[in-house]
Design a protein around this motif. Structure first.
Motif, PDB file in Angstrom:
ATOM      1  N   ARG A 288      36.696 -15.333 -32.626  1.00 46.21           N
ATOM      2  CA  ARG A 288      35.692 -15.259 -33.696  1.00 46.21           C
ATOM      3  C   ARG A 288      36.187 -14.528 -34.927  1.00 46.21           C
ATOM      4  NH1 ARG A 288      29.642 -14.254 -31.493  1.00 46.21           N
ATOM      5  NH2 ARG A 288      29.844 -15.565 -29.663  1.00 46.21           N
ATOM      6  N   VAL A 289      37.103 -13.567 -34.718  1.00 53.57           N
ATOM      7  CA  VAL A 289      37.628 -12.832 -35.876  1.00 53.57           C
ATOM      8  C   VAL A 289      39.041 -13.305 -36.226  1.00 53.57           C
ATOM      9  CG1 VAL A 289      36.168 -10.802 -35.507  1.00 53.57           C
ATOM     10  CG2 VAL A 289      38.431 -10.891 -34.443  1.00 53.57           C
ATOM     11  N   GLY A 290      39.473 -14.404 -35.608  1.00 55.12           N
ATOM     12  CA  GLY A 290      40.742 -15.036 -35.984  1.00 55.12           C
ATOM     13  C   GLY A 290      41.987 -14.292 -35.555  1.00 55.12           C
ATOM     14  N   VAL A 291      41.935 -13.531 -34.460  1.00 56.21           N
ATOM     15  CA  VAL A 291      43.158 -12.864 -33.988  1.00 56.21           C
ATOM     16  C   VAL A 291      43.474 -13.179 -32.529  1.00 56.21           C
ATOM     17  CG1 VAL A 291      43.529 -10.957 -35.611  1.00 56.21           C
ATOM     18  CG2 VAL A 291      41.840 -10.699 -33.825  1.00 56.21           C
ATOM     19  N   ASP A 292      42.924 -14.273 -32.011  1.00 54.32           N
ATOM     20  CA  ASP A 292      43.201 -14.621 -30.611  1.00 54.32           C
ATOM     21  C   ASP A 292      44.683 -14.914 -30.391  1.00 54.32           C
ATOM     22  OD1 ASP A 292      42.322 -16.718 -32.310  1.00 54.32           O
ATOM     23  OD2 ASP A 292      42.135 -18.092 -30.619  1.00 54.32           O
TER      24      ASP A 292
ATOM     25  N   GLU B  72      44.413  -6.605 -38.694  1.00 55.12           N
ATOM     26  CA  GLU B  72      44.286  -7.147 -37.333  1.00 55.12           C
ATOM     27  C   GLU B  72      43.823  -6.062 -36.359  1.00 55.12           C
ATOM     28  OE1 GLU B  72      47.675 -10.716 -37.469  1.00 55.12           O
ATOM     29  OE2 GLU B  72      48.266  -8.686 -36.863  1.00 55.12           O
ATOM     30  N   GLN B  73      44.388  -4.870 -36.493  1.00 50.68           N
ATOM     31  CA  GLN B  73      43.990  -3.756 -35.620  1.00 50.68           C
ATOM     32  C   GLN B  73      42.486  -3.501 -35.744  1.00 50.68           C
ATOM     33  OE1 GLN B  73      46.446  -0.570 -37.105  1.00 50.68           O
ATOM     34  NE2 GLN B  73      48.243  -1.211 -35.925  1.00 50.68           N
ATOM     35  N   GLN B  74      42.012  -3.519 -36.982  1.00 49.36           N
ATOM     36  CA  GLN B  74      40.603  -3.215 -37.202  1.00 49.36           C
ATOM     37  C   GLN B  74      39.715  -4.333 -36.645  1.00 49.36           C
ATOM     38  OE1 GLN B  74      40.100  -0.390 -37.490  1.00 49.36           O
ATOM     39  NE2 GLN B  74      38.426   0.210 -38.785  1.00 49.36           N
ATOM     40  N   ARG B  75      40.170  -5.582 -36.757  1.00 49.91           N
ATOM     41  CA  ARG B  75      39.389  -6.686 -36.190  1.00 49.91           C
ATOM     42  C   ARG B  75      39.341  -6.601 -34.661  1.00 49.91           C
ATOM     43  NH1 ARG B  75      41.501 -11.906 -39.295  1.00 49.91           N
ATOM     44  NH2 ARG B  75      43.239 -10.575 -39.968  1.00 49.91           N
ATOM     45  N   VAL B  76      40.447  -6.168 -34.060  1.00 48.72           N
ATOM     46  CA  VAL B  76      40.450  -5.959 -32.606  1.00 48.72           C
ATOM     47  C   VAL B  76      39.473  -4.827 -32.244  1.00 48.72           C
ATOM     48  CG1 VAL B  76      41.843  -5.281 -30.599  1.00 48.72           C
ATOM     49  CG2 VAL B  76      42.805  -6.826 -32.338  1.00 48.72           C
ATOM     50  N   ALA B  77      39.459  -3.786 -33.075  1.00 47.01           N
ATOM     51  CA  ALA B  77      38.546  -2.661 -32.811  1.00 47.01           C
ATOM     52  C   ALA B  77      37.078  -3.119 -32.867  1.00 47.01           C
ATOM     53  CB  ALA B  77      38.795  -1.526 -33.808  1.00 47.01           C
TER      54      ALA B  77
ATOM     55  N   THR C 221      42.684  -6.896 -47.985  1.00 46.57           N
ATOM     56  CA  THR C 221      42.516  -6.869 -46.533  1.00 46.57           C
ATOM     57  C   THR C 221      41.113  -6.410 -46.172  1.00 46.57           C
ATOM     58  OG1 THR C 221      44.840  -6.263 -46.373  1.00 46.57           O
ATOM     59  CG2 THR C 221      43.533  -6.013 -44.383  1.00 46.57           C
ATOM     60  N   SER C 222      40.632  -5.423 -46.913  1.00 40.71           N
ATOM     61  CA  SER C 222      39.303  -4.890 -46.672  1.00 40.71           C
ATOM     62  C   SER C 222      38.246  -5.992 -46.748  1.00 40.71           C
ATOM     63  CB  SER C 222      39.044  -3.790 -47.706  1.00 40.71           C
ATOM     64  OG  SER C 222      37.725  -3.380 -47.663  1.00 40.71           O
ATOM     65  N   ASP C 223      38.353  -6.869 -47.752  1.00 42.91           N
ATOM     66  CA  ASP C 223      37.395  -7.975 -47.898  1.00 42.91           C
ATOM     67  C   ASP C 223      37.468  -8.922 -46.705  1.00 42.91           C
ATOM     68  OD1 ASP C 223      36.480  -6.979 -50.240  1.00 42.91           O
ATOM     69  OD2 ASP C 223      37.473  -8.443 -51.534  1.00 42.91           O
ATOM     70  N   GLN C 224      38.697  -9.261 -46.293  1.00 45.43           N
ATOM     71  CA  GLN C 224      38.867 -10.179 -45.156  1.00 45.43           C
ATOM     72  C   GLN C 224      38.305  -9.586 -43.872  1.00 45.43           C
ATOM     73  OE1 GLN C 224      42.998 -10.994 -44.541  1.00 45.43           O
ATOM     74  NE2 GLN C 224      43.203 -12.166 -46.449  1.00 45.43           N
ATOM     75  N   VAL C 225      38.583  -8.303 -43.679  1.00 42.30           N
ATOM     76  CA  VAL C 225      38.138  -7.646 -42.455  1.00 42.30           C
ATOM     77  C   VAL C 225      36.615  -7.521 -42.459  1.00 42.30           C
ATOM     78  CG1 VAL C 225      38.185  -5.423 -41.246  1.00 42.30           C
ATOM     79  CG2 VAL C 225      40.312  -6.502 -41.965  1.00 42.30           C
ATOM     80  N   PHE C 226      36.071  -7.283 -43.648  1.00 41.32           N
ATOM     81  CA  PHE C 226      34.616  -7.214 -43.743  1.00 41.32           C
ATOM     82  C   PHE C 226      33.986  -8.576 -43.445  1.00 41.32           C
ATOM     83  CE2 PHE C 226      30.503  -7.215 -45.827  1.00 41.32           C
ATOM     84  CZ  PHE C 226      29.945  -6.080 -45.264  1.00 41.32           C
ATOM     85  N   ASP C 227      34.619  -9.651 -43.932  1.00 45.12           N
ATOM     86  CA  ASP C 227      34.136 -11.002 -43.611  1.00 45.12           C
ATOM     87  C   ASP C 227      34.095 -11.207 -42.096  1.00 45.12           C
ATOM     88  OD1 ASP C 227      33.904 -11.670 -46.271  1.00 45.12           O
ATOM     89  OD2 ASP C 227      35.815 -12.744 -46.372  1.00 45.12           O
ATOM     90  N   ALA C 228      35.143 -10.746 -41.424  1.00 41.80           N
ATOM     91  CA  ALA C 228      35.204 -10.879 -39.966  1.00 41.80           C
ATOM     92  C   ALA C 228      34.073 -10.092 -39.306  1.00 41.80           C
ATOM     93  CB  ALA C 228      36.564 -10.403 -39.450  1.00 41.80           C
ATOM     94  N   LEU C 229      33.808  -8.912 -39.832  1.00 39.30           N
ATOM     95  CA  LEU C 229      32.727  -8.078 -39.288  1.00 39.30           C
ATOM     96  C   LEU C 229      31.375  -8.781 -39.455  1.00 39.30           C
ATOM     97  CD1 LEU C 229      31.643  -5.396 -38.145  1.00 39.30           C
ATOM     98  CD2 LEU C 229      31.632  -4.498 -40.464  1.00 39.30           C
TER      99      LEU C 229
END
Ligand code: ADP
Ligand code: ADP
Length: 225
Positions: free
Chosen positions: A131-135, A149-154, A179-187
């Motif tokens: 779902r967060v694109g790091v499988d 990636e670390q933050q998306r895993v977290a 990166t912050s924007d991308q990670v926020f999108d994942a969240l």
């Protein structure tokens, strides 16, 4: 449906001493199911204190914390520890993943600690990672992953045991703006996809504006907007 409710929450540090600080002075907050609320506060205003109390890591000096209608402040340690493990997922500015385990293991282990079998725990872990694109990074250890990636895993780890509420303290604060924007999108994707409620402390007003509501911690109380 109200998932988390704080009522008249007060917190002192060094109570009764010359250096007493009255950090929270009657905080009221209701989080509805699926609602994502931004918590904005200047440094030192007490947002970490508030998140710790909301997440049952710390007890208020007065007031109540209720999760799913259960008032948990004042209950036994065991009851609160249970609620914290099952109902609350935490995310911090730094990922706090276990360095000796892979991304997938970091998400499977908390489930296995809750009695889920290894295969089921890994299946859920992979689904969250997808779902967060790091499988595709599932078998890497945290040190081999980028900061984003670390933050998306977290985030996935925080959701491993399907909590009702995610509490996030500056979840993108350690990342560069892109990166912050991308990670926020994942969240956002994770929260929206799971019907989770989230209280997200951030200094980033653009990200705050993308949530359902913004609350500001000022002089120990929450004000809207
Ligand atoms: P924020 O997360 O908004 O930066 P904190 O909740 O960490 O704020 O802290 C709020 C205030 O309470 C600050 O003035 C801080 O120095 C003080 N404080 C936080 N934790 C403690 C503690 N354990 N003992 C004494 N003072 C504390
Ligand atoms: P954050 O990066 O989340 O804002 P803080 O610096 O607020 O972290 O707090 C980190 C830890 O240190 C917390 O457990 C907090 O309670 C504690 N702490 C913060 N300020 C003080 C203080 N003035 N005295 C003692 N402990 C503090």
């Amino acid at each position: 449906e109200v998932v988390m409710r704080l009522n008249g929450v007060e917190k002192f540090y060094n109570k009764g001493l010359a250096n007493e600080v009255h950090v929270l002075r009657g905080v009221d907050l209701s989080l509805s199911k699926g609602e994502m609320v931004a918590l904005v506060a200047p440094s030192g205003a007490g947002k970490s204190t508030l998140l710790h109390i909301a997440g049952l890591l710390d007890a208020p000096d007065a007031g109540e914390v209720a999760i799913g209608g259960d008032v948990l402040s004042g209950r036994s340690d065991r009851r609160r520890t249970n609620a914290r493990r099952n109902d609350v997922g935490f995310v911090y500015q730094f990922h706090h993943l276990l360095p000796e385990f892979t991304a997938l293991e970091n998400i499977a282990l908390p489930q296995m600690a809750n009695g889920v079998g290894k295969a089921a725990a890994e299946a859920r872990g992979l689904e969250l990672l997808a779902r967060v694109g790091v499988d595709h990074r599932a078998d890497h250890r945290p040190a081999a992953l980028s900061g984003g990636e670390q933050q998306r895993v977290a985030f996935c780890r925080a959701l491993a045991n399907a909590p009702r509420v995610m509490l996030a303290d500056e979840p993108t604060g350690n990342l560069d703006p892109a990166t912050s924007d991308q990670v926020f999108d994942a969240l956002m994707e994770l929260v929206r996809g799971t019907g989770l409620s989230a209280l997200v402390a951030t200094h980033n007003m653009e990200l705050a504006a993308r949530m359902d509501r913004v609350v500001r911690l000022e002089d120990g109380v929450l004000v809207q907007g």
